[in-house]
Design an enzyme around this catalytic site. Structure first.
Site, PDB file in Angstrom:
ATOM      1  N   VAL A   1       0.828  -1.204   0.000  1.00 29.66           N
ATOM      2  CA  VAL A   1       0.000   0.000   0.000  1.00 29.66           C
ATOM      3  C   VAL A   1       0.861   1.252   0.000  1.00 29.66           C
ATOM      4  O   VAL A   1       0.522   2.260  -0.636  1.00 29.66           O
ATOM      5  CB  VAL A   1      -0.985   0.003   1.191  1.00 29.66           C
ATOM      6  CG1 VAL A   1      -0.271   0.120   2.530  1.00 29.66           C
ATOM      7  CG2 VAL A   1      -2.003   1.120   1.047  1.00 29.66           C
TER       8      VAL A   1
ATOM      9  N   GLY B   1      -5.955  -6.487  -0.049  1.00 30.84           N
ATOM     10  CA  GLY B   1      -6.479  -5.530   0.912  1.00 30.84           C
ATOM     11  C   GLY B   1      -5.537  -4.359   1.059  1.00 30.84           C
ATOM     12  O   GLY B   1      -4.834  -3.975   0.118  1.00 30.84           O
ATOM     13  N   GLU B   2      -5.523  -3.764   2.248  1.00 30.64           N
ATOM     14  CA  GLU B   2      -4.674  -2.626   2.599  1.00 30.64           C
ATOM     15  C   GLU B   2      -5.101  -1.325   1.932  1.00 30.64           C
ATOM     16  O   GLU B   2      -4.706  -0.249   2.367  1.00 30.64           O
ATOM     17  CB  GLU B   2      -3.194  -2.884   2.245  1.00 30.64           C
ATOM     18  CG  GLU B   2      -2.567  -4.080   2.904  1.00 30.64           C
ATOM     19  CD  GLU B   2      -1.104  -4.277   2.518  1.00 30.64           C
ATOM     20  OE1 GLU B   2      -0.540  -3.410   1.787  1.00 30.64           O
ATOM     21  OE2 GLU B   2      -0.522  -5.287   2.927  1.00 30.64           O
ATOM     22  N   GLY B   3      -5.890  -1.384   0.861  1.00 24.23           N
ATOM     23  CA  GLY B   3      -6.198  -0.220   0.043  1.00 24.23           C
ATOM     24  C   GLY B   3      -5.511  -0.263  -1.301  1.00 24.23           C
ATOM     25  O   GLY B   3      -5.588   0.696  -2.082  1.00 24.23           O
TER      26      GLY B   3
END
Length: 376
Positions: free
Chosen positions: A97, A343-345
């Site tokens: 990210v 995930g994480e953005g």
């Protein structure tokens, strides 16, 4: 705070959308030639209430982190301590990210809303983070939007959820506190100048409550909502589906009561993400959704306030099957589909230039009249 935020959420502004459609018809391109980008720009004009809408910048990623009591059910092979360790990695700038955020010029704010293990102490080369009281994040100063300096916000509601397979994951008060933390973070980032918010998450085991939330809000069978998360084997996947199914049978969450659903089977990061989305919608600021954790939270936000969907932009289609189920229920089409499941953005960050491009067209492309180009 939750009730006033929900009351502030309004439908899209029809005249601004009409103006955006009319402007698209005068730009130097065939009508409809930009496909989904045109409708996205129209929707963003409706959200802002003006045409053209503001450019969605600067961008701010908010990563909400929490742990999960359901980890005790062996739904993932990863140790729970990894949640806290990854926060250290985020703050050191070493995660995927961070790499994508630097590429996009986006700031990264990490919010400890429910991590169960102690967070690593920052080194001399890392930002010191926040010393604000837990659960009471103070206003962020402008450094929060510095792409070069990841920021930690201490807002721990409780050290991880309870085991949803045994009892409710959260009390209603805890779920509300997490939602309202997300609202506050949205307000702080927007007040600091953010033009678009991006959802991020971190929490070992968090795809299990995400699957439960998706099944609860959409009514699909748990097998359709549950994926392999970090890549579990067949036996663990089968067990994971059974855990989700049993939890839903035990708690019988009512989708008309989103706070109750979040309390019964949700996670602290899911609840906080729902609050972030509601806060962005109330401020008429777009929020770019990441993967399955984000879209499960988006279902809760839509249950609180159906018009909140107007602020949501689906960044990508996660490889987790529940993400497609949730997006279909929300009526959102993802901008990119790369088979991501980190995930994480990360997926939201990769989609950010698409959103910016959609708006930039309305700002910068010449009309037929101004360019002296003949129309058909």
């Amino acid at each position: 705070m939750l009730e006033t935020t929900i009351a502030a959420i309004r439908p899209l502004h029809g005249p601004a959308m009409a103006a955006a459609r009319e402007l698209h018809g005068r730009l130097t391109k065939p009508a409809g030639s930009l496909g989904a980008l045109e409708e996205l720009s129209v929707r963003l004009a409706g959200l802002a209430g003006e045409c053209p809408p503001p450019l969605p910048e600067p961008a701010a990623v908010a990563i909400f982190a929490g742990d999960h009591g359901v980890h005790a059910q062996a739904v993932t092979p990863w140790p729970q301590e990894v949640t806290a360790q990854m926060i250290g990695n985020f703050l050191a700038g070493g995660a995927v990210v961070n790499a994508f955020a630097r590429q996009a010029g986006a700031s990264v704010t990490v919010v400890d809303v429910g991590v169960a293990t102690p967070l690593p102490a920052p080194t001399a080369d890392e930002p010191a983070g926040s010393d604000r009281p837990a659960g009471d994040p103070a206003a962020l100063d402008p450094v929060a939007l510095d792409p070069a300096v990841p920021r930690l916000v201490a807002a721990n509601v409780r050290p991880g959820t309870r085991d949803l397979a045994v009892t409710a994951a959260l009390t209603r008060d805890e779920a509300r506190a997490a939602v309202e933390t997300g609202v506050r973070i949205a307000d702080e980032l927007i007040d600091a100048g953010a033009g678009i918010l991006l959802t991020g998450d971190m929490g070992i085991g968090n795809t299990t409550p995400a699957a439960a939330l998706i099944a609860a809000f959409t009514g699909v069978d748990p097998a359709q909502a549950t994926g392999r998360g970090t890549g579990v084997d067949d036996s663990t996947y089968t067990h994971k589906v059974a855990v989700v199914r049993a939890a839903l049978a035990r708690h019988a969450p009512d989708p008309a009561d989103p706070l109750g659903v979040l309390a019964a089977v949700g996670g602290l990061e899911h609840a906080a993400l729902a609050g972030l989305i509601l806060g962005a919608a109330a401020r008429r600021t777009p929020v770019l959704l990441d993967g399955v954790i984000a879209v499960s939270a988006a279902l809760a936000a839509a249950a609180f306030a159906p018009d909140a969907v107007a602020a949501m932009v689906a960044g990508h289609r996660s490889a987790e099957p529940g993400a497609t189920v949730a997006l279909r229920h929300l009526g959102l089409d993802p901008l990119i589909d790369l088979g991501l499941r980190l995930g994480e953005g990360t997926g939201a960050l990769l989609a950010l230039p698409v959103v910016t491009g959609a708006v930039r067209v309305l700002h910068e492309v010449a009309t037929f009249d101004s360019a002296g180009v003949a129309e058909k």
